[in-house]
Design an enzyme around this catalytic site. Structure first.
Site, PDB file in Angstrom:
ATOM      1  N   GLU A 155       0.825  -1.224   0.000  1.00 43.75           N
ATOM      2  CA  GLU A 155       0.000   0.000   0.000  1.00 43.75           C
ATOM      3  C   GLU A 155       0.856   1.270   0.000  1.00 43.75           C
ATOM      4  OE1 GLU A 155      -2.845  -0.444   3.227  1.00 43.75           O
ATOM      5  OE2 GLU A 155      -4.163  -1.600   1.927  1.00 43.75           O
ATOM      6  N   GLU A 177      -5.520  -8.124  -1.146  1.00 43.75           N
ATOM      7  CA  GLU A 177      -6.294  -8.056   0.100  1.00 43.75           C
ATOM      8  C   GLU A 177      -7.738  -7.721  -0.213  1.00 43.75           C
ATOM      9  OE1 GLU A 177      -4.771  -5.399   3.095  1.00 43.75           O
ATOM     10  OE2 GLU A 177      -2.689  -5.872   2.595  1.00 43.75           O
TER      11      GLU A 177
HETATM   12  C1  BG6 Z   1      -4.602  -2.879   4.698  1.00 42.50           C
HETATM   13  C2  BG6 Z   1      -3.277  -3.323   5.228  1.00 42.50           C
HETATM   14  O1  BG6 Z   1      -4.649  -1.507   4.821  1.00 42.50           O
HETATM   15  O2  BG6 Z   1      -5.769  -3.251   5.340  1.00 42.50           O
HETATM   16  C3  BG6 Z   1      -3.335  -4.437   6.234  1.00 42.50           C
HETATM   17  O3  BG6 Z   1      -2.382  -3.650   4.188  1.00 42.50           O
HETATM   18  C4  BG6 Z   1      -4.543  -4.259   7.112  1.00 42.50           C
HETATM   19  O4  BG6 Z   1      -2.127  -4.489   6.924  1.00 42.50           O
HETATM   20  C5  BG6 Z   1      -5.792  -4.326   6.250  1.00 42.50           C
HETATM   21  O5  BG6 Z   1      -4.611  -5.138   8.189  1.00 42.50           O
HETATM   22  C6  BG6 Z   1      -7.091  -4.231   7.022  1.00 42.50           C
HETATM   23  O6  BG6 Z   1      -7.056  -3.117   7.857  1.00 42.50           O
HETATM   24  P1  BG6 Z   1      -7.339  -3.220   9.413  1.00 42.50           P
HETATM   25  O7  BG6 Z   1      -7.063  -1.891   9.925  1.00 42.50           O
HETATM   26  O8  BG6 Z   1      -8.764  -3.619   9.533  1.00 42.50           O
HETATM   27  O9  BG6 Z   1      -6.423  -4.253   9.939  1.00 42.50           O
END
Ligand code: BG6
Length: 485
Positions: free
Chosen positions: A190, A384
């Protein structure tokens, strides 16, 4: 094509600092993420802010061995000690790939050493061997919000050009070591999120930089150069390797058809796409002149940088996709338009939100895939995607996470639509395939996994693993290559 390609990479994703734990073991150093605390007594709205801001005082306190605070990212879900059991569960689900990161601080604890830490290298050897034993392809991020803290405190983070050399040394070390084990790499997780949280992205403490915009873009310029140099090295050391950039793609849509809303959407979306534009096309796009002018940014670009960028663009585009957001040129005129908790966008009245205020927009994923493919014509990888939710264990011990199944099903349906549209999508890793510590709030109770981990926000619990309902559902999705959802 109306089906997923036959060698589609289905899998799950995590990051070292959110799963591993073992922060004092194997010679590991402290990373920038290891200083985040979690305090459930704080009002909930401030949990995300804790991620955005970091002061000197907080960093110093965290390094004090007498500090009584709880630092969740030092402990993760204890994957460091459970990786064999966890990988066996991933294999049971039929994972074709597993995306994770190498903690830079396990290999170079402070970041500026010349000789790597053998114990750290050995840990990842063991982990990759375990994956390969089951035929699971590792997909590895070199840097996922976890640069050595020492580089932040002693060198000022990525604003300092010297960090390029340290990163390239780290990258070369792991490429050489794992050249027979890892083919798919990502340089920075990211990379565009430096806009929201510069401390964890480029290791700068805002107090030191009255002109934080300048610091952000200078730091990112150094990351671009480092990423291109790592791509060059990877191609040389591992000839069949694929190196990707990784951006957080939050689809932006105009709140209305007012031309001002539409223009603001285009400009705001470029704020994110700028990062993949540079990494995929190998040059700063024309619009950056105006963008930098308006932000008051003057980049220091050294002779040779432009050549490095243009000669070593990435092979594929990977991105995270959780939500979309609306954009209005006149937010003050809107009622009930308070933003997504994490990025402060405008709420789209047509969409539901998660318990953390993230707006769920599966059709937005199809649009995002088409936009990115139209723009780059390079293969895409969804690194993701997932739903952070509170899970409850029923009396019979089961976890009925139908809401998660529903979220993932709707997104996978839209991936199929995008493939039908002609998009070249080669993989999908659902985020937090096993419950992990949240990046933004440091909670354990914001769960994404198919596998439940018995651990609470303060780190209490047996750490026992337990399958949720979604476990068998995802297993079936993979077994049928996305035909049965
Ligand atoms: C992304 C990141 O922003 O979102 C992860 O690459 C992160 O590291 C994921 O865990 C989900 O966000 P969060 O804050 O719910 O863990």
């Amino acid at each position: 094509m109306t089906k997923f390609p036959k060698d589609f990479l289905w899998g799950g994703a995590t990051a070292a600092h959110q799963v591993e734990g073992g922060y004092k073991e194997g010679g590991k150093g402290l990373s920038v993420s290891d200083v985040y605390t979690f305090d459930s007594r704080l009002p909930r709205e401030q949990w995300t802010d804790q991620w955005h801001l970091m002061t000197h005082q907080q960093v110093e306190e965290a390094q004090d061995p007498k500090s009584k605070k709880y630092y969740p990212k030092r402990h993760g879900n204890d994957f460091y000690h459970h990786y064999k059991e966890d990988i066996a569960l991933f294999a049971e689900m039929g994972f074709k790939c597993y995306r994770t990161s190498i903690a830079w601080t396990r290999i170079f604890p402070n970041g500026d050493e010349l000789v790597p830490n053998e114990e750290g290298l050995k840990f990842y050897d063991n982990m990759f061997d375990e994956l390969l034993k089951y035929g699971i392809e590792p997909v590895v991020s070199l840097s996922h919000y976890e640069m050595p803290l020492y580089l932040a405190t002693e060198y000022g983070g990525w604003v300092n050009r010297k960090v390029i050399d340290f990163y390239v040394n780290f990258a070369n070390t792991v490429f050489e070591r794992y050249k027979n084990k890892v083919k798919y790499w990502m340089t920075f997780n990211e990379i565009n999120c430096v806009k929201h949280h510069p401390y964890v992205s480029i290791g700068v403490i805002e107090e030191n930089h009255p002109d934080i915009e300048q610091a952000k873009y200078q730091g990112v310029h150094h990351q671009f150069v480092a990423s291109a140099l790592a791509t060059k090295a990877c191609h040389k050391i591992i000839p069949n390797s694929k190196v990707g950039c990784m951006i957080s793609y939050q689809l932006l849509v105009p709140y209305s058809c007012d031309p001002d809303d539409v223009q603001k959407t285009v400009t705001s979306q470029r704020d994110s796409l700028f990062f993949s534009d540079v990494q995929a096309r190998g040059e700063y796009p024309a619009y950056t002149n105006r963008m930098f002018e308006e932000k008051g940014v003057q980049l220091e670009v050294e002779i040779g940088d432009e050549e490095i960028l243009s000669q070593h663009p990435v092979d594929y585009i990977s991105f995270s996709y959780y939500m979309s957001s609306a954009v209005s040129a006149h937010p003050e005129k809107l009622e009930h338009a308070e933003g997504n908790l994490i990025t402060g966008g405008i709420k789209n009245p047509h969409l539901p939100s998660s318990e953390w205020g993230w707006q769920v927009d599966p059709k937005g994923l199809r649009i995002a895939l088409n936009q990115l493919y139209d723009r780059y014509q390079k293969p895409l990888f969804i690194a993701e995607n997932g739903l952070g939710a509170v899970d409850e264990i029923q009396k019979d011990g089961s976890i009925q996470d139908d809401y998660r199944i529903d979220y993932l099903k709707q997104h996978i349906e839209q991936m199929k639509e995008a493939i039908h549209d002609g998009v070249d999508l080669f993989g999908y890793t659902s985020w937090g395939c096993i419950d992990i510590v949240s990046a933004s709030t440091s909670q354990m109770s914001k769960r994404y996994g198919f596998i439940y981990v018995d651990q609470d926000d303060e780190g209490n619990g047996t750490k026992q693993r337990r399958k949720k309902k979604s476990f068998d559902w995802y297993k079936k999705v993979i077994a049928t290559n996305g035909e049965e959802l």
